[in-house]
Design a protein around this motif. Structure first.
Motif, PDB file in Angstrom:
ATOM      1  N   ALA A 134      -3.806  -2.919  -4.226  1.00 36.08           N
ATOM      2  CA  ALA A 134      -3.352  -3.488  -2.961  1.00 36.08           C
ATOM      3  C   ALA A 134      -4.487  -4.192  -2.209  1.00 36.08           C
ATOM      4  O   ALA A 134      -4.278  -4.752  -1.129  1.00 36.08           O
ATOM      5  CB  ALA A 134      -2.758  -2.393  -2.089  1.00 36.08           C
ATOM      6  N   ILE A 135      -5.714  -4.127  -2.776  1.00 32.00           N
ATOM      7  CA  ILE A 135      -6.877  -4.737  -2.106  1.00 32.00           C
ATOM      8  C   ILE A 135      -7.532  -5.725  -3.065  1.00 32.00           C
ATOM      9  O   ILE A 135      -7.671  -5.456  -4.246  1.00 32.00           O
ATOM     10  CB  ILE A 135      -7.922  -3.659  -1.708  1.00 32.00           C
ATOM     11  CG1 ILE A 135      -7.259  -2.530  -0.917  1.00 32.00           C
ATOM     12  CG2 ILE A 135      -9.072  -4.272  -0.918  1.00 32.00           C
ATOM     13  CD1 ILE A 135      -8.164  -1.336  -0.673  1.00 32.00           C
ATOM     14  N   CYS A 184       0.854  -1.208   0.000  1.00 31.83           N
ATOM     15  CA  CYS A 184       0.000   0.000   0.000  1.00 31.83           C
ATOM     16  C   CYS A 184       0.883   1.248   0.000  1.00 31.83           C
ATOM     17  O   CYS A 184       1.891   1.303   0.705  1.00 31.83           O
ATOM     18  CB  CYS A 184      -0.859  -0.040   1.256  1.00 31.83           C
ATOM     19  SG  CYS A 184      -1.602   1.511   1.714  1.00 31.83           S
ATOM     20  N   GLY A 214      -4.635   6.950   0.689  1.00 32.94           N
ATOM     21  CA  GLY A 214      -5.885   7.299   1.381  1.00 32.94           C
ATOM     22  C   GLY A 214      -7.131   7.226   0.528  1.00 32.94           C
ATOM     23  O   GLY A 214      -8.244   7.495   1.015  1.00 32.94           O
ATOM     24  N   LEU A 215      -7.002   6.839  -0.726  1.00 32.50           N
ATOM     25  CA  LEU A 215      -8.156   6.821  -1.630  1.00 32.50           C
ATOM     26  C   LEU A 215      -9.235   5.835  -1.173  1.00 32.50           C
ATOM     27  O   LEU A 215     -10.431   6.085  -1.323  1.00 32.50           O
ATOM     28  CB  LEU A 215      -7.673   6.455  -3.046  1.00 32.50           C
ATOM     29  CG  LEU A 215      -8.512   6.963  -4.202  1.00 32.50           C
ATOM     30  CD1 LEU A 215      -8.642   8.468  -4.158  1.00 32.50           C
ATOM     31  CD2 LEU A 215      -7.882   6.535  -5.535  1.00 32.50           C
ATOM     32  N   ILE A 256      -5.200  -2.555   5.553  1.00 33.23           N
ATOM     33  CA  ILE A 256      -4.361  -2.979   4.431  1.00 33.23           C
ATOM     34  C   ILE A 256      -2.879  -2.756   4.736  1.00 33.23           C
ATOM     35  O   ILE A 256      -2.043  -3.592   4.413  1.00 33.23           O
ATOM     36  CB  ILE A 256      -4.780  -2.250   3.121  1.00 33.23           C
ATOM     37  CG1 ILE A 256      -6.270  -2.526   2.815  1.00 33.23           C
ATOM     38  CG2 ILE A 256      -3.897  -2.665   1.935  1.00 33.23           C
ATOM     39  CD1 ILE A 256      -6.638  -3.995   2.636  1.00 33.23           C
ATOM     40  N   MET A 303      -7.530   1.669   5.036  1.00 36.35           N
ATOM     41  CA  MET A 303      -6.077   1.788   4.900  1.00 36.35           C
ATOM     42  C   MET A 303      -5.352   1.147   6.092  1.00 36.35           C
ATOM     43  O   MET A 303      -4.341   0.488   5.930  1.00 36.35           O
ATOM     44  CB  MET A 303      -5.679   3.255   4.761  1.00 36.35           C
ATOM     45  CG  MET A 303      -4.252   3.439   4.324  1.00 36.35           C
ATOM     46  SD  MET A 303      -3.891   5.150   3.933  1.00 36.35           S
ATOM     47  CE  MET A 303      -3.698   5.862   5.547  1.00 36.35           C
ATOM     48  N   CYS A 354      -8.337   1.467  -5.777  1.00 34.42           N
ATOM     49  CA  CYS A 354      -6.941   1.450  -5.300  1.00 34.42           C
ATOM     50  C   CYS A 354      -5.984   1.534  -6.503  1.00 34.42           C
ATOM     51  O   CYS A 354      -6.006   0.677  -7.383  1.00 34.42           O
ATOM     52  CB  CYS A 354      -6.665   0.190  -4.493  1.00 34.42           C
ATOM     53  SG  CYS A 354      -4.938   0.091  -3.979  1.00 34.42           S
ATOM     54  N   PRO A 355      -5.121   2.545  -6.533  1.00 38.87           N
ATOM     55  CA  PRO A 355      -4.273   2.759  -7.719  1.00 38.87           C
ATOM     56  C   PRO A 355      -3.202   1.695  -7.902  1.00 38.87           C
ATOM     57  O   PRO A 355      -2.656   1.570  -9.000  1.00 38.87           O
ATOM     58  CB  PRO A 355      -3.639   4.138  -7.454  1.00 38.87           C
ATOM     59  CG  PRO A 355      -3.695   4.321  -5.992  1.00 38.87           C
ATOM     60  CD  PRO A 355      -4.910   3.591  -5.506  1.00 38.87           C
ATOM     61  N   GLU A 383      -0.309   4.199   0.817  1.00 37.14           N
ATOM     62  CA  GLU A 383      -0.943   5.108   1.793  1.00 37.14           C
ATOM     63  C   GLU A 383      -1.458   6.392   1.157  1.00 37.14           C
ATOM     64  O   GLU A 383      -1.273   7.493   1.694  1.00 37.14           O
ATOM     65  CB  GLU A 383       0.006   5.389   2.959  1.00 37.14           C
ATOM     66  CG  GLU A 383       0.391   4.106   3.678  1.00 37.14           C
ATOM     67  CD  GLU A 383       1.147   4.305   4.965  1.00 37.14           C
ATOM     68  OE1 GLU A 383       0.955   5.350   5.595  1.00 37.14           O
ATOM     69  OE2 GLU A 383       1.922   3.401   5.329  1.00 37.14           O
TER      70      GLU A 383
HETATM   71  S1  SF4 Z   1      -6.206   3.010  -2.019  1.00 39.42           S
HETATM   72 FE1  SF4 Z   1      -4.706   1.339  -2.049  1.00 39.42          FE
HETATM   73  S2  SF4 Z   1      -2.735   2.331  -1.974  1.00 39.42           S
HETATM   74 FE2  SF4 Z   1      -4.210   3.888  -1.426  1.00 39.42          FE
HETATM   75  S3  SF4 Z   1      -4.286   3.760   0.845  1.00 39.42           S
HETATM   76 FE3  SF4 Z   1      -5.855   2.406   0.089  1.00 39.42          FE
HETATM   77  S4  SF4 Z   1      -4.886   0.406  -0.018  1.00 39.42           S
HETATM   78 FE4  SF4 Z   1      -3.271   1.897   0.129  1.00 39.42          FE
END
Ligand code: SF4
Ligand code: SF4
Ligand code: SF4
Length: 286
Positions: free
Chosen positions: A284-285, A239, A243-244, A259, A256, A280-281, A241
């Motif tokens: 990561a999820i 991740c 925050g999206l 994850i 977040m 998530c760009p 981080e």
């Molecule tokens: S959107 Fe993905 S990369 Fe961004 S904080 Fe959430 S888990 Fe992490």
């Protein structure tokens, strides 16, 4: 399993559940409603995968809108039944069996053991209207944790009203309610829920304010959801981080933090909407 095969899973589950219930109970509507719901969820997931960027969120909104007429209009109308929590409790206390009970068992008690609060994300007829309201949600929560406790009062009222109707007032459920007043109560109850839900959504600039503050059903579903097999999970990707996921979560879950700790999202407020996952760009999820 490739992603196209995965999107067909809800349609297959809907067909199997509908066929099994038809075989067990014999009502032809099961053969329409469950495959319809399954196909709508499959379409929604497919759209989430195919559309780009924020448009991905349309997939689930299309699905929940498609399910609305099947659940709110068709099933209660065809059976002249009340599917609201209070109506289902009234019938059970009076010793009768109803399709509303099957709805609760599948969507809100046993279903959440598998897919958590997926009903809230993909099939609720109240949320089907709320999710389409022209409101730009704040990125930060506007409903406090204290306000969320009001749901316990709603749940208490939803239980105590049918209990009092039977054991205090001596309401003749079979003679006056079943197949007679049920549908009127269903429609009247829904009207009140819609009105309160829309007012709260605009007041808090949060489409899901009603779910967080007033809906008694959310508390019912939070219990089996604790044991849900299917949760949002971290992938092997780190991740960044950004925050999206937190900003996009309609239920204010701190995605977040799960994850980044490489933990499954265990918060029972999660409605399995997939917004965090599809936005998530860095994927990561999952
Ligand atoms: S959107 Fe993905 S990369 Fe961004 S904080 Fe959430 S888990 Fe992490
Ligand atoms: S919390 Fe209640 S109103 Fe909100 S989606 Fe779930 S069942 Fe529907
Ligand atoms: S945690 Fe993710 S899947 Fe769950 S409600 Fe929030 S955005 Fe939707």
């Amino acid at each position: 399993m490739n992603s196209l095969a995965k999107t067909t899973i809800p349609a297959v589950i809907g067909t199997v559940v509908g066929g099994s219930l038809y075989a067990a109970i014999g009502w032809w509507g099961f053969l329409l409603v469950f495959p319809w719901i399954g196909a709508a969820v499959s379409l929604g997931i497919h759209l989430q995968q195919r559309l780009k960027d924020e448009k991905k969120l349309l997939g689930r909104k299309v699905c929940i809108l498609l399910i609305l007429p099947a659940l709110l209009m068709f099933v209660p109308l065809a059976n002249r039944e009340n599917f609201q929590l209070e109506g289902v409790i009234l019938i059970i206390l009076a010793g009768y069996f109803s399709k509303g009970f099957i709805h609760y068992a599948v969507a809100k008690i046993f279903g959440p053991l598998l897919w958590g609060r997926g009903f809230c994300g993909w099939a609720c007829w109240t949320a089907a209207v709320l999710d389409w309201l022209p409101i730009t949600r704040h990125k930060r929560p506007t409903v406090s944790e204290k306000l969320k406790n009001i749901r316990y009062l709603s749940l208490f009222l939803s239980i105590i009203i049918p209990v009092a109707a039977i054991y205090v007032v001596g309401y003749d459920v079979k003679g006056s309610y079943i197949g007679k007043a049920e549908l009127t109560w269903m429609m009247a109850g829904n009207l009140v829920y819609y009105l309160l839900a829309i007012l709260l959504a605009f007041y808090f600039t949060d489409q899901r304010a009603f779910c967080k503050i007033l809906c008694p059903v959310s508390l019912v579903m939070k219990v089996p959801s604790q044991f849900a097999c299917n949760r949002k999970q971290p992938t092997k990707v780190q991740c960044i981080e950004c925050g999206l996921c937190n900003d996009s979560c309609p239920m204010d879950v701190d995605v977040m933090s799960y994850i980044t700790r490489k933990s499954p999202v265990a918060d029972t407020e999660c409605i399995s909407c997939n917004s965090c996952k599809v936005l998530c760009p860095v994927s990561a999820i999952r």
